[in-house]
Design a protein around this motif. Structure first.
Motif, mmCIF file in Angstrom:
data_model
loop_
_atom_site.group_PDB
_atom_site.id
_atom_site.type_symbol
_atom_site.label_atom_id
_atom_site.label_comp_id
_atom_site.label_asym_id
_atom_site.label_seq_id
_atom_site.Cartn_x
_atom_site.Cartn_y
_atom_site.Cartn_z
ATOM 1 N N LYS A 1 0.810 -1.217 0.000
ATOM 2 C CA LYS A 1 0.000 0.000 0.000
ATOM 3 C C LYS A 1 0.836 1.256 0.000
ATOM 4 O O LYS A 1 0.525 2.222 -0.702
ATOM 5 N N ALA A 2 1.913 1.277 0.802
ATOM 6 C CA ALA A 2 2.734 2.489 0.895
ATOM 7 C C ALA A 2 4.139 2.133 1.331
ATOM 8 O O ALA A 2 4.363 1.124 2.004
ATOM 9 N N LEU A 3 5.077 2.997 0.954
ATOM 10 C CA LEU A 3 6.483 2.797 1.254
ATOM 11 C C LEU A 3 7.035 4.077 1.878
ATOM 12 O O LEU A 3 6.820 5.172 1.351
ATOM 13 N N ALA A 4 7.748 3.937 3.007
ATOM 14 C CA ALA A 4 8.282 5.110 3.708
ATOM 15 C C ALA A 4 9.700 4.844 4.187
ATOM 16 O O ALA A 4 10.026 3.730 4.605
ATOM 17 N N ILE B 1 3.451 4.045 -11.246
ATOM 18 C CA ILE B 1 2.522 2.957 -10.921
ATOM 19 C C ILE B 1 1.494 3.408 -9.892
ATOM 20 O O ILE B 1 0.821 2.590 -9.262
ATOM 21 N N GLY B 2 1.384 4.733 -9.734
ATOM 22 C CA GLY B 2 0.355 5.283 -8.858
ATOM 23 C C GLY B 2 0.646 5.145 -7.376
ATOM 24 O O GLY B 2 -0.283 5.145 -6.556
ATOM 25 N N LYS B 3 1.945 5.048 -7.000
ATOM 26 C CA LYS B 3 2.305 4.896 -5.597
ATOM 27 C C LYS B 3 3.133 6.095 -5.124
ATOM 28 O O LYS B 3 3.777 6.778 -5.908
ATOM 29 N N GLU B 4 3.106 6.305 -3.815
ATOM 30 C CA GLU B 4 3.784 7.438 -3.191
ATOM 31 C C GLU B 4 4.957 6.955 -2.348
ATOM 32 O O GLU B 4 4.902 5.871 -1.748
ATOM 33 N N LEU B 5 6.022 7.746 -2.323
ATOM 34 C CA LEU B 5 7.143 7.501 -1.426
ATOM 35 C C LEU B 5 7.152 8.590 -0.369
ATOM 36 O O LEU B 5 7.158 9.776 -0.693
#
Length: 284
Positions: free
Chosen positions: A63-66, A92-96
């Motif tokens: 879901k998410a990467l931090a 790819i529609g993902k947030e960092l």
């Protein structure tokens, strides 16, 4: 699969639960010692050469990467090549998300601006007094890393870095207290910063922003303890899957060993586990 601590079966079950919930999983990772090998000069640290490809592949499954680090957010973005990784995630529609200085600073792939408070009161006076205290204790050659909101005193350049760090702990604690600051000891480094913020708060902020259904967090040192504890508490409260990964490289097992579910051999081991998770999540 990585070595499992302290109970192999329990660690394996926790890993499987996170893999099964990968699409709802928040993956949080420390930088130094977790994604980047520890080096003598902090300014020369670089993210592992395989990290970018591993993180981008993983992001497609979670879901998410931090990244949650004690370094300044802007510095870790540069050292880690995180802007390029954020670009790939955006495709790819993902947030960092990047939380620097233990959560005091924030950066994201969509905003590309570091947001944080001004330096704490007392930090300038502490820095002015620091060389004298170091000289008084025979550590005038310690490397002083200025982080804007904090100061790191590194002892890795000494022949006996652990002994020097131990010798400096009490006087630096006293000097920090005189100026309303706190210390964060680590592997051959003592960091001095404002009280009130730690990686556990960063985890809480990420939970509020991302609303995950599972959390994996990986770290390697004392500064990650609060993040481990925050993830563990969140899992207990929500009943959701969690996995705590200890990146261990060196002869001594550190303070995270007893908190971790999985123990791996440094950044290579971390990336190996993340590859496994990407593969196993694809099979769910």
């Amino acid at each position: 699969m990585a070595d499992l601590q302290p109970d192999g079966n329990a660690g394996e079950q926790k890993y499987a639960a996170v893999a099964a919930s990968a699409a709802e999983t928040l993956v949080g990772l420390d930088f130094d010692g977790t994604l980047s090998p520890i080096v003598e000069d902090p300014a020369s640290a670089r993210i592992h050469q395989d990290a970018a490809s591993v993180l981008v592949a993983l992001a497609s499954r979670v879901k998410a990467l931090a990244i949650v680090t004690g370094r300044p957010a802007g510095q870790v973005v540069e050292l880690g090549g995180l802007a390029a990784i954020a670009d790939s995630l955006a495709e790819i529609g993902k947030e960092l998300y990047v939380f620097g200085q233990y959560g005091n600073e924030r950066w994201s792939g969509s905003d590309r601006v570091v947001v944080g408070p001004p330096p704490p009161e007392g930090l300038g006076a502490f820095e002015a007094a620091l060389p004298g205290v170091l000289a008084e204790h025979g550590a005038q050659d310690a490397y002083i890393e200025e982080k804007g909101l904090a100061v790191g005193v590194h002892t890795r350049r000494f022949p006996d870095p652990d002994d020097v760090a131990a010798r400096l702990l009490a006087p630096l604690t006293s000097l920090a207290a005189e100026h309303g600051l706190m210390i964060e000891p680590g592997k051959q480094v003592i960091e001095v910063r404002a009280p009130g913020m730690h990686k556990g708060h960063a985890i809480s902020a990420l939970v509020e922003q991302v609303s995950p259904g599972a959390i994996l967090f990986g770290g390697d040192d004392l500064g990650d303890i609060e993040a481990f504890e925050a993830v563990k508490a969140w899992g207990k409260t929500t009943g959701s899957p969690t996995l705590l990964v200890y990146s261990h490289a060196g002869p001594d097992r550190g303070p995270l060993a007893d908190l971790a579910d999985v123990e791996v051999a440094g950044p290579e081991g971390v990336l190996g586990l993340l590859r496994d998770l990407t593969r196993d999540a694809a099979g769910v």
